[in-house]
Design a protein around this motif. Structure first.
Motif, PDB file in Angstrom:
ATOM      1  N   LEU A  44       0.838  -1.205   0.000  1.00  0.00           N
ATOM      2  CA  LEU A  44       0.000   0.000   0.000  1.00  0.00           C
ATOM      3  C   LEU A  44       0.870   1.251   0.000  1.00  0.00           C
ATOM      4  O   LEU A  44       0.556   2.234  -0.674  1.00  0.00           O
ATOM      5  CB  LEU A  44      -0.920  -0.004   1.226  1.00  0.00           C
ATOM      6  CG  LEU A  44      -2.065  -1.017   1.172  1.00  0.00           C
ATOM      7  CD1 LEU A  44      -2.755  -1.117   2.519  1.00  0.00           C
ATOM      8  CD2 LEU A  44      -3.067  -0.626   0.102  1.00  0.00           C
ATOM      9  N   ALA A  45       1.950   1.204   0.769  1.00  0.00           N
ATOM     10  CA  ALA A  45       2.839   2.367   0.819  1.00  0.00           C
ATOM     11  C   ALA A  45       3.451   2.622  -0.551  1.00  0.00           C
ATOM     12  O   ALA A  45       3.548   3.769  -1.003  1.00  0.00           O
ATOM     13  CB  ALA A  45       3.921   2.155   1.866  1.00  0.00           C
ATOM     14  N   TRP A  47       2.170   1.822  -3.377  1.00  0.00           N
ATOM     15  CA  TRP A  47       1.072   2.325  -4.222  1.00  0.00           C
ATOM     16  C   TRP A  47       0.901   3.832  -4.058  1.00  0.00           C
ATOM     17  O   TRP A  47       0.659   4.558  -5.005  1.00  0.00           O
ATOM     18  CB  TRP A  47      -0.184   1.538  -3.870  1.00  0.00           C
ATOM     19  CG  TRP A  47      -1.507   2.234  -4.002  1.00  0.00           C
ATOM     20  CD1 TRP A  47      -2.273   2.730  -2.998  1.00  0.00           C
ATOM     21  CD2 TRP A  47      -2.240   2.468  -5.208  1.00  0.00           C
ATOM     22  NE1 TRP A  47      -3.428   3.268  -3.493  1.00  0.00           N
ATOM     23  CE2 TRP A  47      -3.439   3.111  -4.848  1.00  0.00           C
ATOM     24  CE3 TRP A  47      -2.009   2.200  -6.565  1.00  0.00           C
ATOM     25  CZ2 TRP A  47      -4.390   3.491  -5.790  1.00  0.00           C
ATOM     26  CZ3 TRP A  47      -2.964   2.589  -7.496  1.00  0.00           C
ATOM     27  CH2 TRP A  47      -4.137   3.220  -7.093  1.00  0.00           C
ATOM     28  N   ILE A  48       1.065   4.293  -2.814  1.00  0.00           N
ATOM     29  CA  ILE A  48       0.940   5.735  -2.578  1.00  0.00           C
ATOM     30  C   ILE A  48       2.197   6.468  -3.066  1.00  0.00           C
ATOM     31  O   ILE A  48       2.110   7.528  -3.681  1.00  0.00           O
ATOM     32  CB  ILE A  48       0.740   6.020  -1.071  1.00  0.00           C
ATOM     33  CG1 ILE A  48      -0.527   5.353  -0.552  1.00  0.00           C
ATOM     34  CG2 ILE A  48       0.721   7.519  -0.802  1.00  0.00           C
ATOM     35  CD1 ILE A  48      -1.807   5.989  -0.973  1.00  0.00           C
ATOM     36  N   LEU A  49       3.341   5.887  -2.770  1.00  0.00           N
ATOM     37  CA  LEU A  49       4.582   6.637  -2.982  1.00  0.00           C
ATOM     38  C   LEU A  49       5.076   6.604  -4.424  1.00  0.00           C
ATOM     39  O   LEU A  49       5.738   7.529  -4.872  1.00  0.00           O
ATOM     40  CB  LEU A  49       5.680   6.110  -2.052  1.00  0.00           C
ATOM     41  CG  LEU A  49       5.460   6.391  -0.571  1.00  0.00           C
ATOM     42  CD1 LEU A  49       6.571   5.801   0.258  1.00  0.00           C
ATOM     43  CD2 LEU A  49       5.372   7.894  -0.324  1.00  0.00           C
ATOM     44  N   PRO A  51       3.758   6.991  -7.520  1.00  0.00           N
ATOM     45  CA  PRO A  51       3.505   8.151  -8.386  1.00  0.00           C
ATOM     46  C   PRO A  51       4.270   9.394  -7.920  1.00  0.00           C
ATOM     47  O   PRO A  51       4.737  10.178  -8.744  1.00  0.00           O
ATOM     48  CB  PRO A  51       1.998   8.365  -8.260  1.00  0.00           C
ATOM     49  CG  PRO A  51       1.457   7.056  -7.841  1.00  0.00           C
ATOM     50  CD  PRO A  51       2.515   6.428  -6.987  1.00  0.00           C
ATOM     51  N   ILE A  52       4.406   9.530  -6.606  1.00  0.00           N
ATOM     52  CA  ILE A  52       5.125  10.695  -6.102  1.00  0.00           C
ATOM     53  C   ILE A  52       6.595  10.608  -6.485  1.00  0.00           C
ATOM     54  O   ILE A  52       7.204  11.592  -6.916  1.00  0.00           O
ATOM     55  CB  ILE A  52       4.953  10.796  -4.564  1.00  0.00           C
ATOM     56  CG1 ILE A  52       3.477  11.032  -4.249  1.00  0.00           C
ATOM     57  CG2 ILE A  52       5.813  11.911  -3.984  1.00  0.00           C
ATOM     58  CD1 ILE A  52       3.165  11.088  -2.776  1.00  0.00           C
ATOM     59  N   LEU A  54       7.755   9.051  -9.072  1.00  0.00           N
ATOM     60  CA  LEU A  54       7.891   9.249 -10.521  1.00  0.00           C
ATOM     61  C   LEU A  54       7.851  10.736 -10.864  1.00  0.00           C
ATOM     62  O   LEU A  54       8.614  11.207 -11.712  1.00  0.00           O
ATOM     63  CB  LEU A  54       6.784   8.498 -11.258  1.00  0.00           C
ATOM     64  CG  LEU A  54       6.868   6.972 -11.140  1.00  0.00           C
ATOM     65  CD1 LEU A  54       5.715   6.307 -11.862  1.00  0.00           C
ATOM     66  CD2 LEU A  54       8.201   6.468 -11.690  1.00  0.00           C
ATOM     67  N   ILE A  55       6.970  11.467 -10.202  1.00  0.00           N
ATOM     68  CA  ILE A  55       6.861  12.882 -10.546  1.00  0.00           C
ATOM     69  C   ILE A  55       8.090  13.635 -10.040  1.00  0.00           C
ATOM     70  O   ILE A  55       8.581  14.556 -10.704  1.00  0.00           O
ATOM     71  CB  ILE A  55       5.533  13.477 -10.008  1.00  0.00           C
ATOM     72  CG1 ILE A  55       5.047  14.590 -10.924  1.00  0.00           C
ATOM     73  CG2 ILE A  55       5.671  14.035  -8.615  1.00  0.00           C
ATOM     74  CD1 ILE A  55       4.434  14.121 -12.182  1.00  0.00           C
ATOM     75  N   ASN A  57      11.017  12.320  -9.812  1.00  0.00           N
ATOM     76  CA  ASN A  57      11.992  11.899 -10.799  1.00  0.00           C
ATOM     77  C   ASN A  57      11.952  12.805 -12.031  1.00  0.00           C
ATOM     78  O   ASN A  57      12.981  13.298 -12.515  1.00  0.00           O
ATOM     79  CB  ASN A  57      11.667  10.431 -11.140  1.00  0.00           C
ATOM     80  CG  ASN A  57      12.389   9.926 -12.361  1.00  0.00           C
ATOM     81  OD1 ASN A  57      13.427  10.453 -12.731  1.00  0.00           O
ATOM     82  ND2 ASN A  57      11.829   8.914 -12.995  1.00  0.00           N
ATOM     83  N   MET A  58      10.717  13.070 -12.500  1.00  0.00           N
ATOM     84  CA  MET A  58      10.564  13.941 -13.668  1.00  0.00           C
ATOM     85  C   MET A  58      10.992  15.374 -13.349  1.00  0.00           C
ATOM     86  O   MET A  58      11.646  16.031 -14.149  1.00  0.00           O
ATOM     87  CB  MET A  58       9.098  13.956 -14.109  1.00  0.00           C
ATOM     88  CG  MET A  58       8.640  12.691 -14.772  1.00  0.00           C
ATOM     89  SD  MET A  58       9.262  12.512 -16.458  1.00  0.00           S
ATOM     90  CE  MET A  58      10.703  11.512 -16.218  1.00  0.00           C
ATOM     91  N   PHE A  73      13.599   5.602 -14.742  1.00  0.00           N
ATOM     92  CA  PHE A  73      12.888   5.668 -13.469  1.00  0.00           C
ATOM     93  C   PHE A  73      13.716   6.366 -12.380  1.00  0.00           C
ATOM     94  O   PHE A  73      13.321   6.438 -11.246  1.00  0.00           O
ATOM     95  CB  PHE A  73      12.465   4.267 -13.017  1.00  0.00           C
ATOM     96  CG  PHE A  73      11.293   3.761 -13.814  1.00  0.00           C
ATOM     97  CD1 PHE A  73      10.016   3.803 -13.288  1.00  0.00           C
ATOM     98  CD2 PHE A  73      11.463   3.297 -15.108  1.00  0.00           C
ATOM     99  CE1 PHE A  73       8.935   3.357 -14.021  1.00  0.00           C
ATOM    100  CE2 PHE A  73      10.383   2.855 -15.848  1.00  0.00           C
ATOM    101  CZ  PHE A  73       9.110   2.884 -15.314  1.00  0.00           C
ATOM    102  N   PHE A 266       5.246  18.761 -14.949  1.00  0.00           N
ATOM    103  CA  PHE A 266       5.693  17.838 -13.914  1.00  0.00           C
ATOM    104  C   PHE A 266       6.347  18.592 -12.762  1.00  0.00           C
ATOM    105  O   PHE A 266       6.152  18.240 -11.597  1.00  0.00           O
ATOM    106  CB  PHE A 266       6.644  16.789 -14.497  1.00  0.00           C
ATOM    107  CG  PHE A 266       5.970  15.914 -15.519  1.00  0.00           C
ATOM    108  CD1 PHE A 266       4.619  15.621 -15.415  1.00  0.00           C
ATOM    109  CD2 PHE A 266       6.674  15.377 -16.589  1.00  0.00           C
ATOM    110  CE1 PHE A 266       3.984  14.828 -16.352  1.00  0.00           C
ATOM    111  CE2 PHE A 266       6.037  14.590 -17.528  1.00  0.00           C
ATOM    112  CZ  PHE A 266       4.690  14.315 -17.420  1.00  0.00           C
ATOM    113  N   ALA A 269       3.566  20.041 -10.678  1.00  0.00           N
ATOM    114  CA  ALA A 269       2.923  19.047  -9.825  1.00  0.00           C
ATOM    115  C   ALA A 269       3.789  18.776  -8.605  1.00  0.00           C
ATOM    116  O   ALA A 269       3.297  18.703  -7.476  1.00  0.00           O
ATOM    117  CB  ALA A 269       2.687  17.749 -10.595  1.00  0.00           C
ATOM    118  N   LEU A 273       3.045  19.672  -4.577  1.00  0.00           N
ATOM    119  CA  LEU A 273       2.896  18.513  -3.710  1.00  0.00           C
ATOM    120  C   LEU A 273       3.709  18.640  -2.425  1.00  0.00           C
ATOM    121  O   LEU A 273       3.311  18.129  -1.371  1.00  0.00           O
ATOM    122  CB  LEU A 273       3.388  17.341  -4.544  1.00  0.00           C
ATOM    123  CG  LEU A 273       3.125  15.909  -4.215  1.00  0.00           C
ATOM    124  CD1 LEU A 273       2.905  15.196  -5.516  1.00  0.00           C
ATOM    125  CD2 LEU A 273       4.282  15.330  -3.513  1.00  0.00           C
TER     126      LEU A 273
END
Lengths: 296, 377, 370, 433
Positions: A44-45, A47-49, A51-52, A54-55, A57-58, A73, A266, A269, A273
């Protein structure tokens, strides 16, 4: 004194071994179950982390890497080009300033209004108390869109359209019900006996409030203020309707979203965040308290 | 708890006043916007000044004959001057009567201020009248039904998944695994993340050259990036929005569920264990029923918010092909698009009515159970 | 068979040892009380038996089956919780039927057993109600009914009466005792109330700091406490403890209490030998002394500080050397503060204890734990 | 470190409090523009404008609020805005409410030294004969752009500067067959309405409005749906600006506004070429986009405003605007030859497009006022309903024609090229009502 063994039957070696095996198996089972829970927790962690990550990273990649395919990545090389481009872009600093201004005014206004109201709900029995709680709940359940459109028109007519201050008024209206309920639960958690004791020892009710109740309630009120700040910081629908040239950061980003390059997108975002990451960290312990009470 | 006559009301007055100002008043205004329309009629004047008596009224787009003209020099408040033209015009009003009078250039279109003999009425004073026109425009808008169905579909897909996930998260946190305070923080992070950011995040994953395709192409699973965001297969876009919304908005449900769980005395669960309930049976027979009030609150909250889903959709799909109700509200309001706050107000009212109706339905459903609980009293 | 054997049970919470190497056996049909002050580990032990917290080491055997690592539901037990844990969202019937339903018992059987249990507890008319409409005593009954309805043969009770008011507690105490006896279930009953323990238990296990100090029939525990703590914990007023001194007296030993000498029974002498010329604690219950208004060579004079007429008895507080002693007398024995009376200590009612460890100096102590 | 963060946060908060968006210096020349709303562009435009003098303030705003602002200023009689820069379509509202000075004299003055495109001067008169509402400022259009990789798949014998839509479809199909990916891109989340209004409708029907539901229009939509769209990158539905997909290589051939293609040409001029939009049976429809500069009555300083307009029309500034912002000069005196490679490529395409023999310049009806956005929605809806939702073409055309006609009637908007000029509201030839 050491206790003795009272089981009468002598324990055979074979049985002892069987017990050992059983014990081991049970331990393993228990550990497996714990590990299972742990795996779920970690999944679950992630799953939350993810996308964060990845962004982020971008945001820390060069614009070339942002457009590359397949994407990496990990940022390689790490570059502040995208972030600094975003931060230096026109409108970002002023809109960030607007966002902070709006959020601060919202926090101050809604806290000032909510403290007496929350105290009244927490401490007094009066006719219509339940009705007021219900009103608070239903008001916070109102769709923002219902209010934003007419308010935009009203503000236009009044000539106070497109000003951060008026947006803060709107945000205060949006956050006030939540803030009142949260603060009332904060007050409810300060035992009334303290206040009575203070009064017995010579305080006026007002003194008792300021000397005893408020200091005890302050951390909770601060947490609610941070929550209010986050709500205002993230709110985009009212912001995009009520401001034009003085947009808040999310409204500014949303408005420029389809026109912006990917690196800008990106980076924006990511920058939006970061405050949330920090603020949620500070109030994580209070979250349940606040919601626990609202439930009731 | 205290009893007092006036103090609590006094303490509540500022908040209630504020809410009345920013909720009730806009509501009435929204009603006005939604059900009335502005029309313009040009009042003709006896003299070439705004304050002169009227001699008749003409509808917009009426063709008129120019009988006379006057060029005045108007002094502006800032000290400058400008020429100001007035025309004596004649035209046919609504009743078929021929009327004549003076009108300023502001109200008519004329090809040549100095020589043209005809003109067209293009302006006038605004008057309001009641109308269902805006409601009608919403209902006949071809995006209306797809906005409703998409919004409802998203709601139906997102909310149950969020509840399942939130309950799993809550149970994990309750089981006190090592580092559970860190997990709590991580699970709560999306609480502070706006739907806009969430939309951008998930767009970055699913776009044609996004991370998912990067991963699949690098791993050799596919040769060419798969295009998820495409009109031919709306279900992919729906899925991405659903994922993003589950990702973003499960936290709040989780928080509510955890605080609900914390309110359940441990005894109940232990009693369940002792009396032979398996983990699933405990969840089904003890935890969920006792969580019901919390779940109700979360459900109502999530339903209302589901009707307001907006920035996620825009950020992921662009907002035109796949649309939702709040997006339509914005499209109609947006000065760069329809620039029509009235229809936007109708949409907003529609959203409110539907979400209130669903909330009431939930509450009713709950109450019938509660009443069953209390009926024996 | 519903015998419960606990072997070398150890349970730690961090550095704190809640159960410290406890071994005991609960016989079938027995009503065993775990008694002790709060924090002594009695509830932890009960929960370990129930499976609500796994032991760090040691074993629990129920009915001959090692259940140490089994989940509660696999242990074949039932339980009454301190706060009853009656599910608020279920009707009384469903609450009582809960265990049976979880075992997926046939409907008819559920109906029958629930009705029986309800009848036994006189709540058969309330089956259709929700617990929120019931009083504390009624909820208590539901909790018991739920526990006996599963007919597991073993009922664990965690201070079940502590949330009732005094009168109700008295009533329930007797009722529970007869009920559980009649059903013949093996009961482990946790309480901190020594009167409850005395009145209900077939045997009492007195616990302190995670250890079982004494396990015996109530009267034995009362009369022959294994140490100063047990003596002090059980009984109202608690056992008196006086400071004496061991002296050799020829082949035997005497214990001197000021000028007065007590002659301990013979079987204590070996133990006393070890304490020669050392201080020793003399333990005696308030009602075990014979008060006299006149001097006697085998009685010790004491000065009365306080007289408390309690109706059934008069409770005197007197001084004996530096020690204070409580004496319970017949209500007709009228004295007033300041008077001197003489107390006779019956030889077989006196317990001698090590002044350092507080442990009784008696041979039968060891036996008493069996 | 903590204190640093706190300090900077406080500084930011202080900024928000102390420097509210109000202005600071004493009465600068304020230039409000509805153009260059994009973050990056606004900065470059500001730099260009500010070279005029120290006191000039460049403000960007969306069209609606800019109009509201001028309206509000006119009501109060006091104005801050001195020069209004906007697209042609914005001016009818301002003209209708009589908010602007007549710039006939200024225009004559500028024309003494520069040759301004006559068609645009006429547009600036808004249908009147003696009132110059705006001075043409700059022009733009929408063209095609292609990655050089795509050229190898160009149908044989096709001249890239004189493509037909059929050839374009062939080309798109050839790329799809060769790469497995749909390499053509359309800005469906962007200016797709311009694509329909100024390119597809005129190319196939010869008109934009009057032939809205003609058989030729139906044919055009069928072509778009059956021959072109299958080879258009499906993610086009989320494309607003085509430069990003071009740069990342998601698409090879794209249609968009020159300004929105510009970043690609700037960053990789060697990778891309620009070329005119294809032609259909009726000709090569294209949409010139004209922006003008007007002076509101409420300006505090007419002379300074006029000076700023003169400055904006000077060849140097016009060249800078082209080079940096992708809008093309309206005067003939600009030296295009010295442009950077990317800008030169685009300039050539713009020139080729407007100079093509079969060119059909297409302009929106004039006089839609506040409802200017609605006509775009009608064309977007037409595209969406037919191409995306697969509705029946004629049904869609007829129902949208009805809306279009109602809109024209209610606003009294009249037709412009390529439709025949109308007296009063523009009428759809095949009976929209």
């Amino acid at each position: 004194m050491s206790a003795e063994t009272f089981s009468n039957a002598p324990v055979s070696v074979a049985q002892a071994q069987a017990w050992d095996a059983q014990r081991r198996r049970a331990r393993i089972q228990l550990r497996l179950r714990r590990a299972g829970v742990y795996v779920v927790a970690v999944a679950l962690a992630v799953w939350i982390l993810l996308p964060i990550w990845l962004i982020a990273n971008m945001a820390f990649s060069t614009p070339q890497d942002v457009r590359a395919f397949p994407k990496s990545f990990f940022p390689n090389p790490i570059s502040l080009e995208s972030i600094s481009f975003f931060l230096n872009a026109q409108g970002i600093i002023p809109s960030t300033g607007n966002s902070i201004f709006v959020a601060i005014v919202t926090v101050v206004l809604s806290t000032i209004l909510a403290v007496p109201a929350g105290y009244a709900i927490a401490r007094y029995v009066f006719r219509g108390r339940d009705a007021i709680r219900l009103v608070m709940l239903s008001v916070r359940a109102f769709p923002i869109v219902v209010l934003a459109v007419p308010l935009a028109v009203i503000f236009l007519q009044l000539g106070i359209f497109d000003q951060p201050f008026t947006l803060a008024l709107m945000h205060t209206a949006l956050t006030l019900p939540t803030t009142i309920l949260v603060i009332s639960s904060v007050f409810a958690s300060v035992p009334f006996e303290f206040e009575e004791a203070a009064q017995v020892f010579g305080c006026t009710p007002l003194q008792a409030f300021f000397q005893v109740v408020l200091p005890l309630a302050l951390p909770g009120i601060a947490a609610s203020a941070i929550l209010t700040f986050v709500l205002s910081w993230n709110e985009v629908f009212a912001a995009i309707l009520l401001t034009l040239s003085n947009r808040t950061l999310p409204a500014h980003i949303l408005y420029n979203l389809d026109k912006s390059s990917d690196p800008f997108k990106f980076a924006s975002a990511f920058v939006m965040l970061v405050p949330s990451l920090i603020f949620i960290f500070f109030i994580r312990r209070y979250l349940f308290n606040m919601w626990g009470q609202i439930n009731k | 708890m205290r009893r007092a006559k006036w103090t609590p009301y006094l303490l509540l007055v500022p908040s209630l006043f504020y809410l009345a100002l920013f909720f009730l008043y806009p509501m009435t205004q929204a009603f006005g916007l939604a059900f009335s329309r502005e029309t313009q009629t040009l009042s003709l004047r006896a003299e070439p000044v705004e304050s002169a008596a009227t001699t008749g009224a003409l509808e917009l787009q009426t063709e008129v004959v120019v009988l006379d003209r006057q060029q005045l020099d108007e002094t502006l408040p800032n000290g400058g001057t400008r020429p100001s033209f007035w025309y004596l015009i004649q035209g046919t009003d609504l009743a078929g009567e021929t009327v004549e009078g003076w009108a300023s250039q502001r109200s008519i279109f004329i090809e040549n201020r100095r020589t043209s003999e005809t003109a067209r009425v293009t302006g006038g004073e605004a008057t309001r009248e009641w109308t269902f026109e805006h409601v009608n425009r919403m209902l006949t808008d071809f995006r209306f039904s797809s906005a409703i169905s998409t919004t409802l579909l998203l709601m139906v897909l997102i909310i149950p998944a969020q509840f399942v996930l939130a309950i799993i998260m809550a149970l994990v946190l309750q089981s006190q695994v090592r580092g559970s305070s860190m997990f709590l923080y991580i699970y709560a992070i999306p609480l502070g993340i706006s739907d806009l950011v969430a939309g951008i995040l998930w767009f970055a994953i699913f776009t044609q050259r996004g991370f998912l395709n990067s991963l699949m192409v690098s791993a050799g699973l596919i040769d060419l990036p798969f295009i998820f965001i495409r009109a031919e297969n709306i279900s992919w876009m729906i899925s991405i929005i659903v994922l993003a919304e589950i990702w973003r908005a499960t936290s709040i449900v989780m928080i509510i569920v955890v605080s609900g769980l914390q309110a359940i005395p441990k005894d109940y669960l232990e009693a369940g264990e002792v009396f032979g309930a398996s983990m699933w049976q405990r969840l089904r027979h003890i935890i969920l029923p006792l969580l019901k009030p919390s779940l109700q609150v979360a459900l109502i909250l999530r339903t209302i918010l589901a009707f307001q889903v907006f920035a996620v959709v825009i950020a992921i799909t662009g907002g035109d092909i796949l649309t939702v109700l709040s997006n339509e509200t914005f499209r109609w309001y947006d000065p760069a698009r329809f620039n029509n706050p009235s229809v936007a107000a109708v949409y907003a009212g529609f959203i409110m009515i539907v979400s209130l109706a669903i909330s009431l339905f939930y509450m009713r459903a709950v109450r019938s159970q509660d009443e069953a609980t209390k009926s024996a009293t | 068979m519903a015998e419960i054997v606990i072997e070398n049970a150890v349970k730690k919470f961090g550095k704190f040892t809640a159960i410290d190497n406890v071994s005991l056996t609960v016989h079938e049909h027995e009503f065993l009380v775990l008694l002790g002050p709060s924090g002594c580990g009695k509830t932890t032990l009960l929960r370990a038996i129930a499976g609500l917290g796994m032991l760090d080491s040691g074993r629990i055997i129920i009915g001959g089956k090692d259940v140490t690592y089994l989940a509660p539901r696999e242990r074949g037990i039932s339980m009454v919780f301190q706060n009853y844990a009656i599910f608020p969202h279920m009707k009384v019937f469903d609450n009582i039927a809960f265990g049976l339903k979880m075992q997926k018992a046939p409907k008819a059987q559920i109906q029958e057993r629930v009705e029986n249990a309800a009848k036994l507890l006189h709540i058969e008319t309330m089956l259709d109600r929700f617990p929120s409409q019931m009083s504390g005593g009624q909820r208590q009954r539901i909790a018991v009914a739920r526990a006996i309805a599963v007919e597991s043969g073993i009922v664990l009770m965690d201070e079940p009466l502590s949330n009732l008011d005094a009168l109700l507690r008295l009533e329930m105490r007797a009722e529970l005792k007869t009920l559980l006896k009649r059903l013949g279930v093996t009961t482990i009953y946790v309480t901190h109330d020594q009167i409850e323990a005395m009145s209900m238990g077939d045997r009492i296990a007195v616990m302190r700091n995670g250890k079982v100090l004494q396990l015996d029939q109530p009267t034995k525990v009362y009369d022959l406490p294994v140490d100063q703590f047990v003596g002090g914990f059980i009984g109202t007023p608690p056992m008196n403890f006086l400071h004496g001194h061991v002296h050799q007296n020829g082949a035997g030993y005497v214990v001197r209490l000021g000028d007065f000498s007590l002659t301990p029974p013979q079987d204590v002498h070996p133990a006393l030998a070890q304490q020669r010329d050392k201080p020793v604690i003399i333990g005696i219950r308030a009602e075990c002394m014979e008060p006299m208004k006149t001097a006697s060579p085998d009685a010790v004079p004491v000065t009365i500080d306080v007289v408390e007429p309690l109706g059934a008895q008069n409770l005197l507080t007197a001084r004996i050397g530096q020690d204070t002693i409580k004496v319970s007398t017949h209500p007709d024995f009228t004295v007033s503060a300041g008077e001197t009376i003489w107390l006779r200590f019956p030889e077989n009612k006196v317990r001698y204890m090590d002044a350092d460890t507080g442990r009784a100096l008696a041979a039968e102590t060891e036996k008493a734990l069996a | 470190m903590n204190t640093k963060i706190r300090l900077s946060l406080m500084a930011l908060a202080a900024m928000a409090l102390v420097v509210p968006p109000a202005l600071s210096q004493e009465d600068p020349v304020t230039f409000i523009s509805t153009q260059f709303n994009v973050v990056e562009e606004a900065e470059r435009a500001r730099a260009i404008v500010q070279a005029f003098g120290s006191g000039v303030e460049f403000v960007v705003s969306e069209e609606g609020p800019a109009i509201d602002l001028l309206r509000a200023e006119a009501q109060s009689g006091q104005g801050v805005q001195d020069v209004m820069g906007a697209l042609h379509g914005t001016f009818p509202t301002l003209a209708g409410e009589d908010l602007l000075f007549d710039l006939t004299d200024l225009l004559a003055d500028i024309e003494a030294s520069a040759d301004i495109n006559d068609a645009y001067v006429e547009l600036g008169r808004m249908g009147t004969e003696d009132f110059q509402y705006y001075v043409p400022w700059m022009q733009a259009t929408l063209t095609m752009a292609a990655n050089n990789e795509a050229l190898q798949y160009l149908p044989e014998g096709a001249d890239i500067n004189a493509l037909t839509w059929d050839q374009m479809a062939e080309w798109a199909q050839a790329m799809f067959d060769a790469t497995g990916e749909a390499k053509m891109g359309l800005p469906v989340a962007g200016l797709i309405h311009r694509f329909m209004q100024g390119y597809m409708f005129p190319s196939f029907t010869g008109g934009m409005v009057t032939q809205f539901n003609s058989p030729e229009a139906a044919e055009m939509l069928a072509f778009l749906r059956d021959d072109l769209w299958p080879y258009v990158n499906p993610q086009s539905i989320s494309y607003a600006f085509m430069n990003e997909p071009l740069l990342s290589g998601e698409v090879w051939v794209a249609f968009d506004h020159v300004a929105r293609l510009k970043p690609a040409f700037d960053q990789a001029p060697e990778d891309f070429i620009a070329f005119p939009a294809p032609a259909g049976p009726a000709g090569r429809g294209f949409m010139p986009i004209v922006a003008g500069l007007g002076i509101p009555y409420t300006t505090g300083d007419v002379a300074a405003a006029e000076d700023l307009i003169r400055y904006m029309l000077s060849p140097e500034v016009q060249a800078q605007v082209l080079e940096q912002l992708g809008f093309y000069p309206v005067i003939g005196e600009v030296d295009v030859a010295s442009l950077p490679a990317g800008a030169a490529l685009q300039a050539a395409a713009v020139a080729a497009q407007s100079a093509s023999e079969d060119g059909i310049p297409s302009l929106l009806p004039v006089g839609l006022g506040a409802r200017g956005g609605e006509i775009n929605e009608i064309y977007i809806n037409t595209f969406t309903r037919v191409i995306i939702d697969g509705e029946d073409i004629q049904t869609v055309l007829d129902s949208e024609a009805e809306r279009l006609q109602a809109l024209l009637n209610e606003t009294g908007a009249s037709c412009w090229a390529p439709d025949p000029a109308s007296e009063g509201p523009c009428q759809i030839a095949t009976g929209g009502m």
